[in-house]
Structures are given as structure tokens and as C-alpha cells.
Design a protein around this motif. Structure first.
Motif, PDB file in Angstrom:
ATOM      1  N   ASP A 118      53.339  39.988  37.684  1.00  0.00           N
ATOM      2  CA  ASP A 118      52.597  41.228  37.903  1.00  0.00           C
ATOM      3  C   ASP A 118      53.054  41.869  39.220  1.00  0.00           C
ATOM      4  O   ASP A 118      52.508  41.595  40.294  1.00  0.00           O
ATOM      5  N   GLU A 119      54.073  42.737  39.098  1.00  0.00           N
ATOM      6  CA  GLU A 119      54.638  43.362  40.304  1.00  0.00           C
ATOM      7  C   GLU A 119      53.657  44.338  40.934  1.00  0.00           C
ATOM      8  O   GLU A 119      53.612  44.510  42.150  1.00  0.00           O
ATOM      9  N   GLU A 120      52.877  45.002  40.074  1.00  0.00           N
ATOM     10  CA  GLU A 120      51.907  45.971  40.607  1.00  0.00           C
ATOM     11  C   GLU A 120      50.898  45.266  41.517  1.00  0.00           C
ATOM     12  O   GLU A 120      50.582  45.711  42.610  1.00  0.00           O
ATOM     13  N   LYS A 121      50.433  44.114  41.042  1.00  0.00           N
ATOM     14  CA  LYS A 121      49.466  43.372  41.855  1.00  0.00           C
ATOM     15  C   LYS A 121      50.128  42.799  43.102  1.00  0.00           C
ATOM     16  O   LYS A 121      49.519  42.753  44.173  1.00  0.00           O
ATOM     17  N   LEU A 122      51.377  42.368  42.968  1.00  0.00           N
ATOM     18  CA  LEU A 122      52.107  41.870  44.138  1.00  0.00           C
ATOM     19  C   LEU A 122      52.095  42.940  45.236  1.00  0.00           C
ATOM     20  O   LEU A 122      51.800  42.660  46.400  1.00  0.00           O
ATOM     21  N   LYS A 123      52.377  44.174  44.829  1.00  0.00           N
ATOM     22  CA  LYS A 123      52.434  45.248  45.832  1.00  0.00           C
ATOM     23  C   LYS A 123      51.044  45.532  46.391  1.00  0.00           C
ATOM     24  O   LYS A 123      50.876  45.767  47.590  1.00  0.00           O
ATOM     25  N   ALA A 124      50.041  45.512  45.520  1.00  0.00           N
ATOM     26  CA  ALA A 124      48.673  45.798  45.979  1.00  0.00           C
ATOM     27  C   ALA A 124      48.211  44.750  46.999  1.00  0.00           C
ATOM     28  O   ALA A 124      47.670  45.085  48.055  1.00  0.00           O
TER      29      ALA A 124
END
Ligand code: MSK
Length: 642
Positions: A118-124
Motif C-alpha cells: 500500500d504505497e498510498e498509506k506508506l506516503k501518508a
């Protein structure tokens, strides 16, 4: 007297009868043998922290009022209690550390068996840690995040970053009280120091440190475990599954994963689908491989893969009693030592995998993240090998299964409630403000042979949803709810009040939302924060019309969880009291005085329906304080005392 279960699901009742018929001992038999249990221990007033003791206080009679060193009941009970917090916070947080380490290895090694799902969550989450994310490679961000998270366990300066996610008013209160957690390990170590003989004797001061340590769990170690697991294994989304012992298949190789950590079980979920392994199973005469879970390892792979749940804490022995489990893999936490002797009565192979959790006489296949797939393959091959040793005549698999929908998170749940085009918490807050929903309750935690199995969980949850209170659940309560059909959307119409039914109908959710494993109680903290931020329901978690409960609690982790909810401003009720009944001062402080400081408090009530009513009363008091509209529909329960 053979034990018979009165309230539990039918599959468990049958397996307990089978144990009685075969004269095999289970947790309920051992519980009976242990009666009567030590009253001093139950009241929290025995002390064995130095060798002048053990000492015990006589709170009612003519016996000693202090231990040999002079410590009174308040000191002894508070010290014992916060040592339980230390145990629980350590278990959750060490789990979080292992997940952070797995992320570190995934980031460092391009050929790792783990990838960022989950790249989106990684960034968040990287953003929360003030890590630069723009124009950077995913692996670089993951490396920085893993290091930042690992640093929080032992940092010598500052406070935990994740705790700053709480509402502003909450963080301010924690800082004023001096309980903002500094470093996860440090708070646990400080508990052990303060409770050493001759250090802290002020029960309030001891509890303060307990609060700081449990916040380091909920808003630290557990939150790291949840968020980093989502990054590594994928953030769950609503998913269908099956529950109860009937998920075992008499024609297949049955492999059960049990414990808490997803690092190995998530890989096993993939490797089980390997055609070569399935062929190997078929070559041995099996129809395939059936993977199922017990306890929170089950919740982890149910939430992300829809792998069936065989059962919860009190069903671990019952699974082996089916005679159909070819291999049970255990990692850490909530694994009964009794599994070892019981599995010897069947062909079941028990395998430990964590260097932190070995069992005498039990085969140990040590798990290492750097060759996870290889280890998973070895374990599955052993399960296949063991299938041929199964004695078909001893196999009794109860037919009971129940479908479920799980996989809710603080992201998916309420965005889901908002609908595809209105993804926000607004509709949820509006439903509470308008009186369609009374409020929400988190009902979580273990099962305990000191109560009628599942009666506490199910009666409490039914009473809450009947009274238009949305329930979120984790851990073994979630599995009990699943087995009783409460995670099925259609059952909203059978059990929920009219207002909750309307919401369930509009968005197709069950009246009880499964948000994951024990560490995923942190999802409830972030959800509560989102609800505060959305607006209209006060400025702090303690303003919200919500309550929490762990009706059949058992572990030290449950004590830490309960305390971090109280410290976060949530009214929290358990059926069997904490071991504080021998200290009136400590009892009164935890159930009353502490509320002025942190906004939440403890309550104890043996009857789960009465306990649910106490939660509803609390929710109504909060509604009144917020001047919310009256409830939209006639309620079954009429509140008192508000
Ligand atoms: S598994 S801590 S018995 S909920 Fe998380 Fe169940 Fe309690 Fe273990």
C-alpha cells in the motif's frame, strides 16, 4: 463433573462433549481444578516483588494491613496492576517492532519476500513522521519510515509522533498531565523500575506511569503494528469469509495458524495456493490444502485475504479435538501451553516458529523474514506429510460455519459509510447528531473460562445494536460475533434497532464492524480522532457518545488496551473487575476520580446486559452534554440517571 457449555456456538458445545467422552482435558477442566482461586490474588493484594515476601493484605479482617516492607493495599494493587500494563504494552509493542523490522528488510532488500502493498498509506504515514515523500523512490521512503518507527522504541528525547495524531485537546491534556509517551520501551522499563521494591508507593503516581506506558502501546507500538502491516500486507477492505470449526475440511490437509503476527501467516496465505504444493497434497490422497486461523493471526489473514477463521482463544484446543488438524503453527501470544499435551493425543503436529516462544517437546521451525517463503513452504510440506498419519475414525468436524463480512478500517469503514461520492465521516457524524444512531461502542477482547463462554460478548453486543449503537469489534470478540452471525449485513434486520438498520441497509454493512486483531484497536483510536475532526460532536474523544468494553477479558494486553482507551477519554467497562478490589482507594480512583483527569474511566459489571445499559447511559449522558437531538426511534432500553 464434565463441563458443558451453555451459551457458546454449537460447534464448541459439541467439541467439549467430545473431550469429556474421550476423557481429554481442556481449559475448562483445568479452570474447575483450580477452584477456589486465591482471593488475595483476585483482589490484587498479594505482593511477591521482593524476597521478604510473599506478603498479603487482609483488607477486611484482623490480619496485616501492610506487607513486611510497610506497603499498603493501595501500593500493592497499583504496582501489580501497572505491571500488567507493562506486560500487555510489551507484547503489543514487540509485535510492532517486528513489523517495523520486516518493513526495514523489505526496504533494504529488493529480492525480499515482502513488498510494499500500500504505497498510498506508506506516503501518508511517512508524512506523519515528517519524512519527505515527493519525487522519492518507494523503497527509500519505506527505509526512512522503518528507521523512524524503530527509533521510537528507544529514543532518548521527544515524544511519540503517532500520539500527536490524537485531537489537539487530547494531546494538550496528556501534556499537562505529564503522560505524553516518550519512548515505547522506556515507559515499560520505567514501570518495572517504579514497581521495584522501595521506589514509587503513591498509587495515583503509579497509575500515571501506567497511563503513559499504555498510551505508548495504543498510540505507539500497536499503531505502528497496524499501520506498517497495512503498508506491507495491504490495507484491508470489506471482504467475505467463513467462521467456526466447520471450516476445517475432512478431505483436505488442514493447516491452522494461531497467535498474532502476520509476518509468516500472510506469506503462508500465498504459498498455500502454490500449484506444486497442492499437487503434493493430492499425491498424498488429500483434496487440497485448507488454511484456517485461530485468534488474532486468524484476524490478520481474514481481514486481508478472506482466509476462514476456525475459532478464537477458547477454541484452540477444540480445533485439535476434531482430530482433523494436520499441523498447527503458532507464533506469539495467547497460545495455551496445554496445546502441547493435547496435540500428543492426536496426530496433530504442533510447530513453534518464534524464537521468543518455544515449547518443551514441540518442534521448532524458526521464522526469519529473509527467507519467509522457504520457511512457509517447509511448514506446509510438513502438514501435507502429516495428513497420511490422520486417523479417520477419530475425526469429528462439527458442521457449523457462519458467513461474515470483515475487513473494515478507519479508512474503509467510514469512507464506506459516506458512500462512493461522499467519502468522509460526515454521514456518520450526521447520523449521530440527528439521533438515527445513538452512538458507537467498541466491544473487544478475549474469552475467559471464568465466564460462560460467549455469553458476555454476545449478550452485550446484541443489547447495544438493538439500541441503535453501532459496534466495532476486534480480537476474539470479533470471532464470537462472527460465529453468531453478527458480522452478516442481513442480520442487521434481525437484531439491530431501526436507526442502525437504516444505516446498514443504505450502505450494506453489518451492524457489527470487524476492524481486525488486538493491535488493530489502534484503528478505533484513529477512527475516534477522525470523528472529532469531522466536527459537530465536541472537541475531544471524551466528548463523543461512545463507550468501550472487553466483557470476557483475560490477558495483560486487554488491561493495557482498556487503560489506553480510558486515557484517551473513553468510558470502558469489563465484566470481571480488575484485580483492585482489595484497595478501595485505587478502585474508587479508577472508576471515578480518574475521569476528572483523563475524561475516561473504568466500570465493572458482571451482567453483560446491565453492562451494556451502563454503556448506553454513558452514551446518553454525552448526547445530552452535546445537546444533540432526541433519538429518532423508540428505543428498547430507557436510560436512567442522566
Ligand atoms: S487473541 S489477547 S485472547 S482477544 Fe488477540 Fe483473543 Fe485476547 Fe488473545
Amino acid at each position: 463433573m464434565p463441563k458443558e457449555l451453555k451459551y457458546a456456538d454449537e460447534a464448541s458445545k459439541k467439541m467439549v462433549l467430545k473431550a469429556n467422552e474421550e476423557n481429554l482435558e481442556t481449559v475448562w477442566d483445568r479452570y474447575e481444578k483450580m477452584q477456589p482461586q486465591c482471593g488475595f490474588g483476585l483482589m490484587g493484594i498479594c505482593c511477591k516483588i521482593c524476597s521478604m515476601g510473599p506478603c498479603r493484605i487482609d483488607p477486611f479482617g484482623e490480619g496485616p494491613r501492610t506487607g513486611i516492607c510497610g506497603a499498603n493495599a493501595d501500593t500493592i494493587a497499583a504496582r501489580n496492576l501497572i505491571r500488567m500494563i507493562a506486560g500487555g504494552a510489551a507484547a503489543h509493542s514487540d509485535h510492532g517492532r517486528d513489523i517495523a523490522h520486516a518493513l526495514l528488510m523489505a526496504a533494504q532488500n529488493p529480492s525480499s519476500d515482502y513488498t510494499i502493498k500500500d504505497e498510498e498509506k506508506l506516503k501518508a504515514i511517512a508524512g506523519i513522521y515528517h519524512i519527505q515523500t515527493e519525487n522519492r523512490d518507494t523503497r527509500e521512503i519505506a527505509l526512512d519510515l522503518a528507521r523512524a518507527a524503530l527509533n521510537e522504541f528507544g529514543q532518548q528525547e521527544g515524544t511519540l509522533v503517532m500520539a500527536e495524531r490524537a485531537p489537539e485537546a487530547r494531546v494538550k491534556r496528556w501534556k499537562e498531565l505529564g503522560i505524553m509517551p516518550r519512548a515505547i520501551d522506556r515507559e515499560i522499563v520505567e514501570i518495572m523500575h517504579r514497581t521495584h521494591m522501595g521506589v514509587d508507593t503513591d498509587y495515583r503516581n503509579l497509575i500515571r506511569q501506567g497511563l503513559r506506558a499504555c498510551l505508548g502501546d495504543g498510540w505507539g507500538g500497536s499503531m505502528i503494528a497496524t499501520e506498517l502491516s497495512d503498508i506491507l500486507f495491504g490495507t484491508p477492505n470489506p471482504i467475505r469469509g467463513e467462521s467456526n470449526l466447520g471450516v476445517l475440511d475432512k478431505d483436505k490437509v488442514n493447516l491452522i495458524v494461531h497467535g498474532h503476527e502476520p509476518t509468516l501467516s500472510d506469506i503462508i496465505a500465498y504459498v498455500c495456493q502454490d500449484e506444486k504444493l497442492i499437487k503434493k497434497a493430492k499425491d498424498k490422497g488429500a483434496a487440497g490444502i485448507q488454511l484456517a486461523g485461530i485468534c488474532c493471526t486468524a484476524n490478520e489473514i481474514l481481514m486481508r485475504h478472506g482466509i476462514p477463521v476456525a475459532g478464537n482463544f477458547l477454541q484452540q484446543e477444540l480445533a485439535i479435538l476434531t482430530g482433523a488438524v494436520d499441523l498447527m503453527l503458532v507464533d506469539v501470544q495467547c497460545i495455551m501451553p496445554g496445546l502441547s499435551s493435547l496435540s500428543n493425543c492426536f496426530h496433530t503436529k504442533l510447530v513453534t516458529t518464534s524464537p521468543k516462544a518455544k515449547m518443551p517437546g514441540v518442534e521448532h521451525i524458526e521464522f526469519h523474514e529473509d527467507h519467509a517463503v522457504k520457511i512457509a513452504t517447509t511448514i506446509i510440506e510438513q502438514a501435507i506429510e502429516n495428513f497420511s498419519k490422520r486417523d479417520g475414525k477419530r475425526v469429528v468436524i462439527p458442521k457449523e460455519t457462519k458467513g461474515l463480512v470483515a475487513g473494515f478500517t478507519s479508512e474503509s469503514v467510514f469512507n464506506f459509510l459516506g458512500g462512493k461520492y461522499r467519502a468522509s465521516y460526515r454521514p456518520l457524524n450526521d447520523a449521530v447528531i440527528a439521533g438515527r444512531l445513538r452512538g458507537a461502542a467498541g466491544v473487544i477482547g478475549c474469552s475467559n473460562p471464568n465466564m460462560e463462554y460467549e455469553e458476555g460478548h454476545i449478550k452485550m453486543v446484541l443489547e447495544l445494536i438493538k439500541n441503535d449503537t453501532l459496534v466495532v469489534t476486534t480480537g476474539c470478540n470479533a470471532i464470537s460475533c462472527a460465529k453468531h452471525g453478527l458480522l452478516q449485513p442481513e442480520n442487521a434486520f434481525k437484531y439491530a434497532g431501526e436507526g442502525l438498520q437504516e444505516i446498514c441497509r443504505a450502505v450494506g454493512i453489518p451492524p457489527v464492524l470487524h476492524v481486525g486483531s488486538c493491535v488493530d484497536n489502534s484503528r478505533i483510536l484513529t477512527t475516534l480522532t477522525h470523528v472529532v475532526t469531522e466536527g459537530g460532536l465536541g472537541n475531544d474523544i471524551s466528548d463523543l457518545p461512545v463507550a468501550g468494553a472487553a466483557p470476557e477479558w483475560m490477558s495483560e494486553k486487554a488491561v493495557s488496551i482498556g487503560f489506553y482507551f480510558v486515557a484517551s477519554g473513553v468510558y470502558t467497562i469489563i465484566c470481571r473487575p480488575l484485580a483492585v478490589m482489595g484497595s478501595k482507594n485505587l478502585h474508587d480512583y479508577l472508576t471515578d476520580g480518574i475521569e476528572k483527569e483523563v475524561g475516561g474511566k473504568w466500570a465493572f459489571e458482571l451482567d453483560p446486559v446491565k453492562a451494556a445499559h451502563m454503556m448506553l447511559d454513558h452514551i446518553d449522558r454525552k448526547r445530552k452534554a452535546l445537546k444533540l437531538k432526541p433519538l429518532m426511534y423508540e428505543q428498547a432500553y430507557k436510560p436512567k440517571d442522566i
